[in-house]
Every structure is written in C-alpha cells, then in structure tokens.
Design a protein around this motif. Structure first.
Motif, PDB file in Angstrom:
ATOM      1  N   THR A  84       0.812  -1.200   0.000  1.00  0.00           N
ATOM      2  CA  THR A  84       0.000   0.000   0.000  1.00  0.00           C
ATOM      3  C   THR A  84       0.849   1.255   0.000  1.00  0.00           C
ATOM      4  N   GLY A  87      -1.078   3.502   3.638  1.00  0.00           N
ATOM      5  CA  GLY A  87      -1.610   2.673   4.716  1.00  0.00           C
ATOM      6  C   GLY A  87      -1.488   3.336   6.065  1.00  0.00           C
ATOM      7  N   SER A  88      -2.131   2.729   7.043  1.00  0.00           N
ATOM      8  CA  SER A  88      -2.035   3.222   8.408  1.00  0.00           C
ATOM      9  C   SER A  88      -1.733   2.032   9.311  1.00  0.00           C
ATOM     10  N   ILE A  89      -1.337   2.324  10.531  1.00  0.00           N
ATOM     11  CA  ILE A  89      -1.059   1.246  11.464  1.00  0.00           C
ATOM     12  C   ILE A  89      -2.291   0.382  11.735  1.00  0.00           C
ATOM     13  N   PRO A  90      -3.433   0.984  12.040  1.00  0.00           N
ATOM     14  CA  PRO A  90      -4.618   0.154  12.290  1.00  0.00           C
ATOM     15  C   PRO A  90      -4.940  -0.747  11.107  1.00  0.00           C
ATOM     16  N   SER A  92      -2.780  -2.001   8.898  1.00  0.00           N
ATOM     17  CA  SER A  92      -1.830  -3.116   8.844  1.00  0.00           C
ATOM     18  C   SER A  92      -2.113  -4.106   9.957  1.00  0.00           C
ATOM     19  N   VAL A  93      -2.485  -3.585  11.128  1.00  0.00           N
ATOM     20  CA  VAL A  93      -2.765  -4.472  12.258  1.00  0.00           C
ATOM     21  C   VAL A  93      -3.967  -5.360  11.961  1.00  0.00           C
ATOM     22  N   MET A  96      -2.958  -8.074   9.532  1.00  0.00           N
ATOM     23  CA  MET A  96      -2.153  -9.120  10.171  1.00  0.00           C
ATOM     24  C   MET A  96      -3.001  -9.996  11.085  1.00  0.00           C
ATOM     25  N   LYS A  97      -3.937  -9.364  11.794  1.00  0.00           N
ATOM     26  CA  LYS A  97      -4.818 -10.140  12.669  1.00  0.00           C
ATOM     27  C   LYS A  97      -5.572 -11.196  11.876  1.00  0.00           C
ATOM     28  N   VAL A 101       0.311 -12.463   5.493  1.00  0.00           N
ATOM     29  CA  VAL A 101       1.698 -12.885   5.667  1.00  0.00           C
ATOM     30  C   VAL A 101       2.582 -11.669   5.922  1.00  0.00           C
ATOM     31  N   ASP A 102       2.279 -10.571   5.230  1.00  0.00           N
ATOM     32  CA  ASP A 102       3.052  -9.346   5.425  1.00  0.00           C
ATOM     33  C   ASP A 102       2.249  -8.159   4.933  1.00  0.00           C
ATOM     34  N   PHE A 103       2.745  -6.991   5.277  1.00  0.00           N
ATOM     35  CA  PHE A 103       2.068  -5.749   4.894  1.00  0.00           C
ATOM     36  C   PHE A 103       3.156  -4.751   4.550  1.00  0.00           C
ATOM     37  N   PRO A 105       4.540  -1.275   3.014  1.00  0.00           N
ATOM     38  CA  PRO A 105       4.261   0.084   2.548  1.00  0.00           C
ATOM     39  C   PRO A 105       5.126   0.363   1.336  1.00  0.00           C
ATOM     40  N   ARG A 119       7.846 -16.826   2.028  1.00  0.00           N
ATOM     41  CA  ARG A 119       7.108 -17.238   3.222  1.00  0.00           C
ATOM     42  C   ARG A 119       5.655 -17.576   2.885  1.00  0.00           C
ATOM     43  N   ARG A 196      -5.472 -41.130  15.633  1.00  0.00           N
ATOM     44  CA  ARG A 196      -4.747 -40.068  14.951  1.00  0.00           C
ATOM     45  C   ARG A 196      -5.541 -39.558  13.749  1.00  0.00           C
TER      46      ARG A 196
ATOM     47  N   ILE B  89       4.322   1.432  10.273  1.00  0.00           N
ATOM     48  CA  ILE B  89       3.686   0.199   9.809  1.00  0.00           C
ATOM     49  C   ILE B  89       4.602  -1.007   9.961  1.00  0.00           C
ATOM     50  N   SER B  92       4.587  -2.142  13.537  1.00  0.00           N
ATOM     51  CA  SER B  92       3.363  -2.830  13.961  1.00  0.00           C
ATOM     52  C   SER B  92       3.282  -4.218  13.330  1.00  0.00           C
ATOM     53  N   VAL B  93       3.720  -4.320  12.093  1.00  0.00           N
ATOM     54  CA  VAL B  93       3.663  -5.613  11.410  1.00  0.00           C
ATOM     55  C   VAL B  93       4.587  -6.615  12.096  1.00  0.00           C
ATOM     56  N   MET B  96       2.998  -7.771  15.328  1.00  0.00           N
ATOM     57  CA  MET B  96       1.894  -8.701  15.092  1.00  0.00           C
ATOM     58  C   MET B  96       2.405 -10.062  14.633  1.00  0.00           C
TER      59      MET B  96
END
Lengths: 207, 207
Positions: A84, A87-90, A92-93, A96-97, A101-103, A105, A119, A196, B89, B92-93, B96
């Motif tokens: 992005t 982007g902003s921290i919220p 990206s968070v 990720m939540k 895999v990654d974010f 900027p 990955r 199993r 970002i 934070s990434v 997370m």
DNA sequence: TTGTCTATTAGACCTTAGGCCAATATCTAA
DNA sequence: TTAGATATTGGCCTAAGGTCTAATAGACAA
C-alpha cells in the motif's frame, strides 16, 4: 516442492506499478497472473497452487481488506501479502490479525517482497498439504454408515466392545462387526492410527 | 473465569500517560502493576495470571519490540498489547508477526484498549490452560523409565507387542510388562487415551 | 555392603479383539 | 417386486492384551 512453478497473483490498479512488480517477480522465477481489480480476481474460477496473493489495499472496486475478508468467508486459504502507498497502522494491524503474511508500505525493498513471497508460498504449501490430507480422510469417513460412525467415536474414546454395546443398546458381536468395518473402510490397522486419523478431521471422542 | 482478578502489567515511561492509563484500567476492574522501564519489569520474578502486558514501544532502556522478543526467547507466553506515539507500519507488522494481540497508536479509544485487554486475557487463560495440562502430562511421562518411554512410542504408533519386542530386541513378555507400567504410570485405561495424551505433549510416533 | 530401582524373563490364566461363515430383518431405489 | 445396503446376531477359532506371581541381574546410593 518445485517453487519455480509457483504462481503469484497480483491485484493492483496502478498499471505501471503492477507491470514493474510483475517483471520483478517473473525474474525470480515465478508465474505471475495479474488483475487490476478485486472483482476480476474473484471471477477466477480456479486458483493454482502453490500460490499467494500480492494485494493492493486501495482498489477501484473492493477494498483490499474486504477482499481478504471475503476470501476467508469463502474458505479460500490463499496467503496474502499487502502492499500500500497510503496505509495506516490500524490498517496493517487488522490485516495481520486476519492472517496476512506481510504488509508492505510502498516503496519497499525488492528483497522484502521476495522474502515475503517465499514465506507466503511455504505457508500455502503447508496449508494445502493439511487440507488435502483432511479431505482424503473425510472421504474415507463419509463411506461409514451412521452406526459405524457411532462405533468409531466410542472406539477412539477408548471404550471396550462390551461397553460400546451397552451404550448403543446392542450386542458385543454387532459392535465387533461394525468395528471391523470401520477399520477396513478407514484403512487403518490399529486403534492408535484410528485415533490419529480422527484427530486430523477433528472428530471428538464420544461422551 | 474471574476476570476481576486479572492483572494488567504496564510498561510505559511517560509518567502522566502511565498513571492515567492505570486509572482507566483499574476502573474496569483489573489489578494493575506498572513499571517505567523494561528492565524493572523483567526483574519481576513471578508473573500472575491471568494477565497481559500493555507495552510502550519506545522505552528508556530496552525497546518494546526487543522486550517482546526476550519474553518469547525465555518461553514467557504473556499476551502483549503495544501502545506507541511514534510507530510505523513495519513496526506494527513485526509486532503482530511475533504474536502481539494488538498494536495501538496513541491516542487510542478507551473502548479499543478495553477490548484488546479482554482478548489478551482470554488468550492468556487459553494458553495457561494448555500449558498446565501439558505440564501435568509431562510430569507423568517423566516418571517413565527409558525403556518404558521406548515402548510408549511404539504403542502409540500402533505396533503389536510382538512387533515391538522384535524392534527392541527383547521378548513379548517384557514388552507386556513395560506396556502395563506405562498405562499405570500415565493413568490411562486405553491405547486411545494414551495416543491422545502423547499428542498433547507432542511425542511423535516411532519410526 | 546392603537395599532400592530398573530391566528382563517365565508361566499361568483370563479377557478382548478380530476374522470367517451363515442367517435374519428392514428399508430404499430401480 | 427385486436387488442392494444396513443392522443385527450366533458359533467357532486364533491372536493379542492384561494381570499376577516369581525370579535374576546390574547400577547406583546410603
């Protein structure tokens, strides 16, 4: 396994950025399939694998985060790497939540993108492997009759045939027959393997 | 369970912010224990539970992200909520990726903090429950002699006593005795339970 | 040195599991 | 109505699991 055949989907509306990224990824030996909107990507009937998704957050039709959500809802477990410019921290968070895999900027280092893709592909391979295994097991268990499934649950609980017969209101003989068929149909040779197997598709032990 | 007894650790160097946050959290019914540096927190010998950690990223001694890393290295699985005034970002990434529950840029809404704390505490309860169970199981298994452990691994693999005897270069009789003791010591009454037990502490089936 | 822990093995005995053949009853889909 | 799937039971027999008693032997600690 053979990562040179892996596919990287790109959903990005900025044509010049998309093309340069495309070239970059192709140079690393991956197949690239790009889209300029979320909907055109969603129109894809079939996803290749191993694969991952390079996703822009801001798109003309659907927001990248919403696309992520849609894919999760549909049970599509394609690993996502966000990119992005604004982007902003919220943001990206949240991504990720939900398992991104990654974010990244913009602009980002080529190395970063490359490692993220590796990955993501590894994760995809892992997931596919597990999903495939679970699917095969479920198809075996689907061939069990209701009664056999009931016996299965008691067996993996560790109950003896006699006890199972009591709880099911039948005779030990009958339980033995069902039990034998369960072992046949699921193609296991021991209770341990059966336990199993059941674990892998989350069949809970009986009460 | 009783969340009113839960503890929230705060590590934050800004005294005024720390105190106001403290008041806020106390008002929600949690116990609060605060520190003004990472090292003073690390000096804590014992952590309460359920608990979580409200952690500032920028600290006088150790960086918040480094503290997170240190805790992970030490095997301390305390859920962390990051707070920061000057975050980025990538920061934070990274947090997370390493398992942070949330990452809140200052200033944040009280509601957000509150919901993050609830999620963190729930996660802590979950983790503690699993850790406790695994610990109890391990203490049972630690009482097994080397030979018994060996038999255990073959049993959960689904091998017959005869086969186990072959592979261990002993007689079926001996295996039976060991096997019986394994069942006694681990307090299970069936192979199925034994398999489940072993799964929980990740004892792999034998080759 | 003595005693405890661990490992090993034997024999006897009972319980369980599992396979084979056969038979009966119900229910559903063709 | 008939064929096939499902559920049930019996008898018979073998293999495997589980328990008990008893005995031997090496390692290690008090």
């Amino acid at each position: 396994m053979n990562k040179s055949k892996a596919a990287v989907y790109i959903v990005e509306d900025d044509a010049s950025f998309r093309k340069s990224t495309e070239r970059l990824i192709r140079a690393s030996g991956f197949d690239v399939i790009s889209f300029e909107s979320a909907n055109s990507f969603l129109a894809q009937a079939h996803l290749r694998h191993p694969a991952c998704l390079l996703l822009d957050v801001r798109l003309p039709d659907i927001d990248g985060l919403d696309l992520q959500h849609k894919l999760i809802e549909r049970g599509v477990s394609l690993p996502i790497i966000f990119m992005t410019g604004h982007g902003s921290i919220p943001m990206s968070v949240q991504a990720m939540k939900k398992g991104a895999v990654d974010f990244l900027p913009k602009p980002f280092e080529v190395k970063e993108l490359h490692s993220a893709i590796l990955r993501a592909l590894e994760r995809d391979i892992d997931i596919r492997k597990k999903e495939g295994k679970a699917k095969r097991i479920r198809s075996l268990i689907d061939r069990l009759t209701p009664r056999e499934k009931e016996v299965l649950r008691w067996v993996i609980t560790g109950k003896l045939n006699k006890q199972i017969a009591d709880r099911m209101g039948t005779t030990e003989k009958t339980v033995k027959v069902h039990r034998g068929r369960v072992m046949q149909k699921t193609r296991v040779k021991s209770v341990a393997e059966l336990v199993r197997l059941a674990e892998k598709v989350k069949i809970p032990p009986a009460v």
